[in-house]
Design a protein around this motif. Sequence first.
Motif, PDB file in Angstrom:
ATOM      1  N   ASP A 199      25.890 -37.906 -13.277  1.00 26.36           N
ATOM      2  CA  ASP A 199      25.092 -36.772 -12.648  1.00 26.36           C
ATOM      3  C   ASP A 199      25.736 -36.538 -11.241  1.00 26.36           C
ATOM      4  N   ASP A 213      19.118 -36.911 -17.654  1.00 27.20           N
ATOM      5  CA  ASP A 213      20.262 -37.116 -17.783  1.00 27.20           C
ATOM      6  C   ASP A 213      20.851 -38.408 -18.859  1.00 27.20           C
ATOM      7  N   ASP A 216      23.914 -34.644  -8.364  1.00 27.93           N
ATOM      8  CA  ASP A 216      22.782 -34.620  -6.972  1.00 27.93           C
ATOM      9  C   ASP A 216      21.920 -35.694  -7.390  1.00 27.93           C
ATOM     10  N   GLY A 217      21.939 -36.656  -6.338  1.00 34.03           N
ATOM     11  CA  GLY A 217      20.950 -37.762  -6.412  1.00 34.03           C
ATOM     12  C   GLY A 217      21.601 -39.041  -7.110  1.00 34.03           C
ATOM     13  N   THR A 218      23.089 -38.708  -7.651  1.00 37.71           N
ATOM     14  CA  THR A 218      23.783 -39.830  -8.253  1.00 37.71           C
ATOM     15  C   THR A 218      24.977 -40.237  -7.634  1.00 37.71           C
ATOM     16  N   ASP A 230      20.069 -40.014 -12.110  1.00 38.09           N
ATOM     17  CA  ASP A 230      18.707 -40.424 -11.341  1.00 38.09           C
ATOM     18  C   ASP A 230      17.620 -39.644 -11.970  1.00 38.09           C
ATOM     19  N   GLU A 271      20.883 -36.157  -2.739  1.00 36.70           N
ATOM     20  CA  GLU A 271      20.135 -34.993  -3.503  1.00 36.70           C
ATOM     21  C   GLU A 271      19.401 -34.049  -2.102  1.00 36.70           C
TER      22      GLU A 271
HETATM   23 MG   LIG Z   1      20.639 -35.624 -10.289  1.00 39.47          MG
END
Ligand SMILES: [Mg+2]
Length: 191
Positions: free
Chosen positions: A11, A140, A13-15, A136, A19
């Motif tokens: 993933d 996902d 964004d955030g991974t 995240d 984010e």
């Molecule tokens: Mg994400």
Amino acid sequence: MKHGKAAVFLDRDGTLSEEIDWVRRPEDLHLIPGAAKAVKRLREAGYFVALVTNQSAVARGLISIEQLEAIHAHLQQLLALEGARLDAIAYCPHHPTEGMGRWKLKCECRKPKDGLLRELIARHGLDPAQSFVIGDARRDLEAGASLGIAGILVRTGKGRREEALLTHPVIVADALPEAVERIVGSTAQGR
Ligand SMILES: [Mg+2]
Ligand SMILES: [Zn+2]
């Protein structure tokens, strides 16, 4: 054919990257600490590494496809600075209810749907049984689960909130480097 390549589907964004509320420009995108080294490590271990990301910012009219591709070119540059790169980048620009025009639609590629994963598997000869999804968000992991792909939830981005909402046991790692350690470490042990 049962012996396709092992892959890790990341993933964004955030991974892989921090984010934030809508990455609109390349300079808005920043890697999670240790993320580039983690990607490099996966590739050195023989994994095909692909980005799989929902980008409804396109459907919402916040960015164009060209701007999204510029953001991803920048992402590859940031990775290259540390000797890493993504073997493929797949994104869903759609949203079922938001925005207008041709991107507003109920597609088969927005996670938790598995359309992006299916396409990558077919195009690159990947083996779901040897592969992993790292993200995240529960959606996902759900996208991979329907294809028999193991999932690892990371606690960066939305991950801590998502972890509290898990309804069944899932492997959880603090961040991408720890998730990669779980994968490469277990491979090294012949599992
Ligand atoms: Mg994400
Ligand atoms: Zn889509």
